[in-house]
Write a protein that holds these residues in place. Structure first.
Motif, short mmCIF file in Angstrom:
data_model
loop_
_atom_site.label_atom_id
_atom_site.label_comp_id
_atom_site.label_asym_id
_atom_site.label_seq_id
_atom_site.Cartn_x
_atom_site.Cartn_y
_atom_site.Cartn_z
N GLY A 121 46.70 31.46 32.95
CA GLY A 121 47.39 32.17 34.00
C GLY A 121 46.75 33.48 34.43
O GLY A 121 47.19 34.09 35.39
N ARG A 122 45.72 33.91 33.75
CA ARG A 122 45.04 35.15 34.12
C ARG A 122 43.78 34.83 34.91
O ARG A 122 43.07 33.88 34.59
CB ARG A 122 44.67 35.93 32.87
N THR A 123 43.49 35.63 35.92
CA THR A 123 42.26 35.47 36.69
C THR A 123 41.22 36.44 36.15
O THR A 123 41.52 37.60 35.89
CB THR A 123 42.53 35.75 38.19
N TYR A 124 40.01 35.93 35.95
CA TYR A 124 38.90 36.72 35.42
C TYR A 124 37.81 36.86 36.47
O TYR A 124 37.51 35.91 37.18
CB TYR A 124 38.29 36.02 34.19
N ARG A 125 37.19 38.01 36.54
CA ARG A 125 36.00 38.20 37.35
C ARG A 125 34.83 37.55 36.60
O ARG A 125 34.88 37.38 35.39
CB ARG A 125 35.71 39.69 37.57
N GLU A 126 33.77 37.20 37.32
CA GLU A 126 32.63 36.56 36.68
C GLU A 126 32.06 37.42 35.56
O GLU A 126 31.70 36.91 34.50
CB GLU A 126 31.54 36.23 37.69
N ALA A 127 32.00 38.73 35.77
CA ALA A 127 31.46 39.63 34.73
C ALA A 127 32.30 39.58 33.45
O ALA A 127 31.75 39.64 32.34
CB ALA A 127 31.40 41.06 35.26
N GLU A 128 33.61 39.42 33.59
CA GLU A 128 34.49 39.32 32.42
C GLU A 128 34.24 38.02 31.66
O GLU A 128 34.23 38.01 30.42
CB GLU A 128 35.96 39.39 32.83
#
Length: 103
Positions: A45-52
């Protein structure tokens, strides 16, 4: 009766410090590893940036880009069309690994 190879735990793929020794070549072993990584490194359910995503994968193996690609292709992580955002899939195997809509 012996258990199938896919039932083997992924712990034997990891060194004592929790890093991945090598990315498995056999698809069933790799899929078991990817399921483990998706569950342990990424919250549902969490959205991550590519860097994360990259930083999380670097904690287990230096070839984070290959792991990221395998996670998306296998449907464990979905990503936006532009590749900027990623989200853990509840059910692996979503066609194309794309997030249907992200606002």
């Amino acid at each position: 009766m012996t258990s199938p190879p896919t039932a083997r735990p992924v712990a034997d793929l990891l060194s004592a410090d929790g890093r991945l020794r090598a990315i498995p070549r056999k698809p069933a072993r790799r899929e078991a590893l990817l399921a483990h990584l998706a569950e342990t490194l990424f919250e549902a359910g969490r959205t991550y940036r590519e860097a994360e995503v990259n930083e999380a994968l670097k904690t287990v193996h230096e070839d984070f880009s290959a792991l990221r690609r395998y996670l998306v292709i296998g449907g464990f992580l979905a990503r936006t069309k532009d590749g900027a955002d990623y989200r853990r899939q509840q059910q692996p195997g979503s066609p194309g690994g794309a997030i249907p809509a992200v606002a």
